[in-house]
Design an enzyme around this catalytic site. Structure first.
Site, PDB file in Angstrom:
ATOM      1  CE  LYS A  47      -0.772  -0.936   4.720  1.00  0.00           C
ATOM      2  NZ  LYS A  47      -1.394   0.253   5.798  1.00  0.00           N
ATOM      3  NE  ARG A 145      -6.780   0.749  11.839  1.00  0.00           N
ATOM      4  CZ  ARG A 145      -5.259   0.654  11.263  1.00  0.00           C
ATOM      5  NH1 ARG A 145      -4.507   1.436  11.621  1.00  0.00           N
ATOM      6  NH2 ARG A 145      -4.430  -0.635  10.907  1.00  0.00           N
ATOM      7  CE1 TYR A 267      10.767  32.709   3.227  1.00  0.00           C
ATOM      8  CE2 TYR A 267      10.930  30.618   2.887  1.00  0.00           C
ATOM      9  CZ  TYR A 267      10.416  31.983   2.313  1.00  0.00           C
ATOM     10  OH  TYR A 267      10.129  31.972   0.454  1.00  0.00           O
ATOM     11  CG  MET A 315       7.204  24.067  -0.996  1.00  0.00           C
ATOM     12  SD  MET A 315       5.891  25.417  -2.579  1.00  0.00           S
ATOM     13  CE  MET A 315       5.309  26.097  -1.280  1.00  0.00           C
TER      14      MET A 315
HETATM   15  C1  LIG Z   1      -4.204  -4.586   7.788  1.00  0.00           C
HETATM   16  C2  LIG Z   1      -2.711  -4.026   8.015  1.00  0.00           C
HETATM   17  N1  LIG Z   1      -1.681  -5.868   7.694  1.00  0.00           N
HETATM   18  C3  LIG Z   1      -0.924  -5.274   7.274  1.00  0.00           C
HETATM   19  C4  LIG Z   1       0.313  -4.205   7.679  1.00  0.00           C
HETATM   20  C5  LIG Z   1       1.281  -3.665   7.194  1.00  0.00           C
HETATM   21  O1  LIG Z   1       2.100  -3.445   8.900  1.00  0.00           O
HETATM   22  P1  LIG Z   1       3.959  -3.249   8.982  1.00  0.00           P
HETATM   23  O2  LIG Z   1       3.913  -2.223   7.725  1.00  0.00           O
HETATM   24  O3  LIG Z   1       3.705  -2.407  10.173  1.00  0.00           O
HETATM   25  O4  LIG Z   1       4.518  -4.158   8.628  1.00  0.00           O
HETATM   26  C6  LIG Z   1      -0.265  -3.222   7.726  1.00  0.00           C
HETATM   27  C7  LIG Z   1      -0.186  -1.537   7.937  1.00  0.00           C
HETATM   28  O5  LIG Z   1      -0.551  -0.910   8.910  1.00  0.00           O
HETATM   29  C8  LIG Z   1      -2.003  -3.113   7.899  1.00  0.00           C
HETATM   30  O6  LIG Z   1      -2.822  -1.562   8.098  1.00  0.00           O
END
Ligand SMILES: Cc1ncc(COP(=O)(O)O)c(C=O)c1O
Length: 392
Positions: A47, A145, A267, A315
């Site tokens: 991700k 969550r 700045y 920036m």
């Molecule tokens: C549901 C879930 N699984 C696995 C991971 C991977 O976690 P990490 O990056 O701590 O290994 C995440 C990351 O936030 C996650 O949200």
């Protein structure tokens, strides 16, 4: 036509990403899972563009290494990944947004179902398409969550028919504080997860993120789910990092100048010279994910010297005090190391009062990305050999 070399020549900063190190980190984690002889598999969390490293490049590299399952957060991340990984399962952690069932089906993505509403919608889709669809079920064991809460989870246990038409590819849960081994919440979540999976036998299970893997085999279940550690982030805060470093950031010097004693830089005049000084201005800024909170709190490296960052982060510009660096080693066009063996994302995170996840996922889109493979020519590792933090 402009070549990659031209782009690198023009770039203000070059981010090199070591695919060989990512692959070695993945192998090390997979082998940690297999250490007790159980057939534990290891997925990859890609991700946020593989934590800034480029999901469509990292994904195929890990697939070539033997990784068979991938996680993203958003559907569109899954669609982009599907283009380069036509066959392998891609799980979408953020779940099934209303109306997106056709997108999941069209691109062969698997939703992580986080509540009964999503389960019902996905089942209805399976009926409409008249074929079984893969699903992952996420059980909330304490994060509060995403995921099935205790009540919904009990409904699932009592009414297995709710899964009819679906193939349960995986049951997952996510740890709240895996980087704190002594935190009792780890054991509490483990026991809740065990209770659930015992009541739902048959489906593969996944519990451990990067730090969770280091909590030991009890936490491994069938599939490890690391993100951060693949990219070199330390899964053991406060201890030496068992992972190989993955990213290095070289930033160009744009200009150098001499200033007198008692002059301010940048700045707001947030830094003042105590002596006649030499200042270098480098092509980096908060627009590149170099946080403003780093003001007067971090450094870069240049020719063996630790060079303090001085004044406010702009920036597009950062100023550094190069008074102690020989002038011939600090000229416009030369580069300084802002991340790499001397200063890891974990170090920079500490200076910026954040964590390395934020440092990595904020890595600037303006950086020229250069992929290297430091192990391409290396002899194959012996099985079970874990990566060490020595080679960064
Ligand atoms: C549901 C879930 N699984 C696995 C991971 C991977 O976690 P990490 O990056 O701590 O290994 C995440 C990351 O936030 C996650 O949200």
């Amino acid at each position: 036509m402009s070549s990659p070399d031209d782009a690198a020549r023009r770039a203000g900063a070059i981010l090199s990403i070591d695919l060989g190190a990512i692959a070695a980190n993945w192998r090390g984690l997979r082998d940690a899972g297999r250490a007790t002889g159980r057939p534990v598999d290891c997925a990859a969390v890609l991700k946020a563009d593989a934590y800034g490293c480029g999901a469509t490049i990292v994904g195929p590299r890990l697939a070539a290494e033997g990784c068979r399952q991938f996680f993203v957060a958003h559907i569109d991340e899954g669609i982009a990944l599907r283009a380069v990984l036509p066959e392998l399962p891609i799980y979408v952690l953020n779940g099934l947004l209303p109306g997106t069932e056709p997108d999941f089906v069209e691109h062969g993505l698997t939703p992580v179902l986080n509540h009964l509403g999503q389960l019902n919608a996905w089942r209805a889709a399976a009926q409409r398409y008249n074929r079984p669809l893969d699903a992952v079920v996420h059980i909330d064991t304490g994060m509060h969550r995403l995921g099935f809460g205790a009540e919904d989870a009990q409904v699932l246990i009592n009414e297995r028919g709710r899964l009819r038409g679906l193939r349960l590819a995986l049951i997952i849960s996510h740890l709240v504080a895996s980087e704190e081994p002594a935190n009792p919440v780890n054991g509490e979540q483990l026991s809740r997860f065990r209770t659930f999976v015992r009541a739902m036998p048959g489906a593969p299970t996944s519990f451990a993120n990067s730090s969770g893997i280091f909590l030991g085999p009890d936490y491994h279940f069938d599939l490890l789910r690391p993100g951060a550690a693949l990219y070199g982030i330390n899964p053991l805060p406060g201890q030496s990092n068992p992972m190989l470093g993955v990213v290095a950031l070289q930033v160009r010097i744009l200009q150098t100048r001499r200033i007198d004693a008692f002059q301010t830089v940048g700045y707001g005049g947030a830094w003042r010279s105590a002596r006649p000084s030499r200042v270098a201005t480098i092509a980096l800024g908060y627009a590149d994910g170099y946080f403003r909170s780093l003001i007067n709190r971090t450094h870069v490296h240049l020719a063996g010297h630790t060079v303090p960052v001085i004044g406010r982060i702009s920036m597009d510009l950062v100023t550094v005090d190069v008074s102690d660096v020989p002038e011939e080693l600090c000229q416009p066009g030369m580069t300084v190391e802002a991340l790499g063996p001397h200063l890891t994302p974990d170090d920079l995170a500490e200076h910026g009062r954040t964590n390395a996840y934020e440092v990595m996922t904020a890595l600037g889109r303006r950086y020229h990305r250069a992929y290297i493979d430091s192990f391409a020519d290396a002899a194959p590792e012996s099985p079970g050999q874990a990566p060490t933090g020595d080679a960064a």
